[in-house]
Write a protein that holds these residues in place. Sequence first.
Motif, PDB file in Angstrom:
ATOM      1  N   MET A 195       0.832  -1.202   0.000  1.00 51.38           N
ATOM      2  CA  MET A 195       0.000   0.000   0.000  1.00 51.38           C
ATOM      3  C   MET A 195       0.873   1.262   0.000  1.00 51.38           C
ATOM      4  N   LEU A 196       1.929   1.243   0.822  1.00 58.39           N
ATOM      5  CA  LEU A 196       2.788   2.415   0.928  1.00 58.39           C
ATOM      6  C   LEU A 196       3.534   2.684  -0.368  1.00 58.39           C
ATOM      7  N   MET A 197       4.098   1.626  -0.951  1.00 59.04           N
ATOM      8  CA  MET A 197       4.882   1.796  -2.163  1.00 59.04           C
ATOM      9  C   MET A 197       4.007   1.957  -3.406  1.00 59.04           C
ATOM     10  N   GLY A 198       2.813   1.362  -3.373  1.00 58.90           N
ATOM     11  CA  GLY A 198       1.960   1.387  -4.557  1.00 58.90           C
ATOM     12  C   GLY A 198       1.063   2.598  -4.666  1.00 58.90           C
ATOM     13  N   TYR A 199       0.692   3.209  -3.518  1.00 61.47           N
ATOM     14  CA  TYR A 199      -0.304   4.276  -3.565  1.00 61.47           C
ATOM     15  C   TYR A 199       0.151   5.558  -2.879  1.00 61.47           C
ATOM     16  N   SER A 200       1.422   5.681  -2.591  1.00 63.02           N
ATOM     17  CA  SER A 200       1.907   6.896  -1.948  1.00 63.02           C
ATOM     18  C   SER A 200       3.232   7.325  -2.561  1.00 63.02           C
ATOM     19  N   THR A 201       3.372   8.629  -2.721  1.00 65.24           N
ATOM     20  CA  THR A 201       4.640   9.188  -3.192  1.00 65.24           C
ATOM     21  C   THR A 201       5.455   9.752  -2.031  1.00 65.24           C
ATOM     22  N   LYS A 202       5.000   9.535  -0.807  1.00 65.65           N
ATOM     23  CA  LYS A 202       5.700  10.114   0.344  1.00 65.65           C
ATOM     24  C   LYS A 202       7.102   9.538   0.551  1.00 65.65           C
ATOM     25  N   PRO A 203       7.352   8.251   0.264  1.00 68.43           N
ATOM     26  CA  PRO A 203       8.750   7.794   0.357  1.00 68.43           C
ATOM     27  C   PRO A 203       9.677   8.558  -0.583  1.00 68.43           C
ATOM     28  N   LEU A 204       9.206   8.832  -1.806  1.00 67.73           N
ATOM     29  CA  LEU A 204      10.008   9.626  -2.730  1.00 67.73           C
ATOM     30  C   LEU A 204      10.159  11.056  -2.227  1.00 67.73           C
ATOM     31  N   ARG A 205       9.085  11.596  -1.660  1.00 68.20           N
ATOM     32  CA  ARG A 205       9.149  12.943  -1.107  1.00 68.20           C
ATOM     33  C   ARG A 205      10.150  13.005   0.041  1.00 68.20           C
ATOM     34  N   LEU A 206      10.219  11.914   0.818  1.00 67.28           N
ATOM     35  CA  LEU A 206      11.179  11.851   1.925  1.00 67.28           C
ATOM     36  C   LEU A 206      12.611  11.892   1.407  1.00 67.28           C
ATOM     37  N   GLY A 256      16.746  14.214  -5.236  1.00 68.87           N
ATOM     38  CA  GLY A 256      15.476  14.691  -4.716  1.00 68.87           C
ATOM     39  C   GLY A 256      14.593  15.278  -5.803  1.00 68.87           C
ATOM     40  N   VAL A 257      15.185  16.048  -6.718  1.00 62.51           N
ATOM     41  CA  VAL A 257      14.412  16.620  -7.825  1.00 62.51           C
ATOM     42  C   VAL A 257      13.884  15.521  -8.735  1.00 62.51           C
ATOM     43  N   LEU A 258      14.742  14.546  -9.058  1.00 59.98           N
ATOM     44  CA  LEU A 258      14.298  13.411  -9.873  1.00 59.98           C
ATOM     45  C   LEU A 258      13.173  12.646  -9.176  1.00 59.98           C
ATOM     46  N   GLY A 259      13.288  12.526  -7.838  1.00 65.48           N
ATOM     47  CA  GLY A 259      12.247  11.855  -7.081  1.00 65.48           C
ATOM     48  C   GLY A 259      10.897  12.548  -7.212  1.00 65.48           C
ATOM     49  N   GLU A 260      10.914  13.869  -7.278  1.00 66.58           N
ATOM     50  CA  GLU A 260       9.665  14.616  -7.448  1.00 66.58           C
ATOM     51  C   GLU A 260       9.030  14.284  -8.797  1.00 66.58           C
ATOM     52  N   TYR A 261       9.837  14.226  -9.845  1.00 64.63           N
ATOM     53  CA  TYR A 261       9.301  13.904 -11.165  1.00 64.63           C
ATOM     54  C   TYR A 261       8.812  12.457 -11.228  1.00 64.63           C
ATOM     55  N   GLY A 311       7.770  10.748  -8.721  1.00 68.50           N
ATOM     56  CA  GLY A 311       6.567  10.705  -7.901  1.00 68.50           C
ATOM     57  C   GLY A 311       5.343  11.148  -8.676  1.00 68.50           C
ATOM     58  N   ARG A 312       5.504  12.179  -9.507  1.00 64.30           N
ATOM     59  CA  ARG A 312       4.378  12.641 -10.313  1.00 64.30           C
ATOM     60  C   ARG A 312       3.979  11.579 -11.348  1.00 64.30           C
ATOM     61  N   LEU A 313       4.969  10.936 -11.954  1.00 63.89           N
ATOM     62  CA  LEU A 313       4.670   9.862 -12.905  1.00 63.89           C
ATOM     63  C   LEU A 313       3.976   8.700 -12.208  1.00 63.89           C
ATOM     64  N   HIS A 314       4.451   8.353 -11.028  1.00 63.26           N
ATOM     65  CA  HIS A 314       3.851   7.266 -10.259  1.00 63.26           C
ATOM     66  C   HIS A 314       2.422   7.611  -9.878  1.00 63.26           C
ATOM     67  N   SER A 315       2.203   8.853  -9.462  1.00 62.73           N
ATOM     68  CA  SER A 315       0.852   9.275  -9.088  1.00 62.73           C
ATOM     69  C   SER A 315      -0.100   9.187 -10.277  1.00 62.73           C
ATOM     70  N   ASP A 316       0.383   9.576 -11.460  1.00 58.71           N
ATOM     71  CA  ASP A 316      -0.460   9.497 -12.655  1.00 58.71           C
ATOM     72  C   ASP A 316      -0.739   8.053 -13.063  1.00 58.71           C
ATOM     73  N   SER A 317       0.190   7.147 -12.752  1.00 61.66           N
ATOM     74  CA  SER A 317       0.025   5.746 -13.154  1.00 61.66           C
ATOM     75  C   SER A 317      -0.901   4.965 -12.232  1.00 61.66           C
ATOM     76  N   MET A 318      -1.305   5.543 -11.100  1.00 62.78           N
ATOM     77  CA  MET A 318      -2.168   4.823 -10.161  1.00 62.78           C
ATOM     78  C   MET A 318      -3.560   4.575 -10.720  1.00 62.78           C
ATOM     79  N   GLY A 319      -3.965   5.362 -11.704  1.00 59.24           N
ATOM     80  CA  GLY A 319      -5.310   5.216 -12.231  1.00 59.24           C
ATOM     81  C   GLY A 319      -6.348   6.002 -11.452  1.00 59.24           C
ATOM     82  N   ARG A 320      -5.916   7.022 -10.711  1.00 59.55           N
ATOM     83  CA  ARG A 320      -6.861   7.842  -9.955  1.00 59.55           C
ATOM     84  C   ARG A 320      -7.782   8.578 -10.918  1.00 59.55           C
TER      85      ARG A 320
END
Length: 316
Positions: free
Chosen positions: A210-221, A273-278, A280-289
């Motif tokens: 759940m944490l790795m699949g539906y959250s970008t907070k680890p990348l934000r960290l 960290g900057v790459l992680g932000e990008y 994270g955005r790709l991961h968020s878009d891939s969730m299917g929200r």
Amino acid sequence: MPCYRSAATLPRLVEGLEQILPECTSRFEIVLVVDGSPDNTWQVASELAEKYPEVRALRLARNYGQHNALIAGVRSALYEVVVTMDDDLQHPPDQVPLLLKALTDDVDLVYGVPEEEEHAFLRSLLSRTVKAGMATALDIPSAKSIGAFRAFRTFLRDGFDGLDGPHASVDVALSWSTTKITETKVRLEDRTEGKSNYNFAMLSKHAINMLMGYSTKPLRLVGYLGFLCALLGVVLFGVIIYKFASGATTVAGFTTIASMVALFSGAQMLAIGVLGEYVGRLHSDSMGRPTYVIRQRTDVDAHPDITQDNEQTPPA
């Protein structure tokens, strides 16, 4: 109902639902999703489908997991409200009306929470920890109420049409579609057959998924860590230059090497960290929200091709 090794409990469960549901509604169905069970659960489910007109049985090609089986059943639902429950008789059929009663006009999703603690102390503690983590990391305020016994309006499934992959979560997907969530107290029974597959290892694995699949907070960290390292590198660079200027550094070449290490290490962490932000955005878009979910519409009569929720056919 996702069904796995439940050949002994399904007949009693379906019989109980057949007695209770006619008191709640004039039309209903019971969808049994056999999730690659190695025993004769499919045979029992097929016999129940032949015996009761309201029962439909789906057989998945292999074992995909509880939430994936639930999504398969939800996507095939025909009526306005969906109730999900376990196949082991821990969720008594006579408690279904309590869920439906709590599903008022201003509520879209109801979780049945136990009147009494249903697990041992360590299992309950781990479960509460996982739910607290979901509430924080996944931004799901209702996570403390999450459970397998739930009722929700079928239109919420529009919110996870794009949900894909082996680590799907029904509760996360439902949280994408509505914030009108409540809970109601229900009576849960002890498991009568077999034992639960949700041990410590499975719950831990579920939490990580759940944490790795539906959250970008680890990348934000990682991004925050990169910024702190870059800041520390600049400070360290200043200290090194100060020591060189004051004559405290006497080793030849130390100032150059230490300055380069401090600056470039900080720059690398900041870049990560900057790459992680990008990413994270790709991961968020891939969730299917979903971009949006329509709760109600007024143009049904004007457009005959638009069907009501309780008349719609299962999505392909």
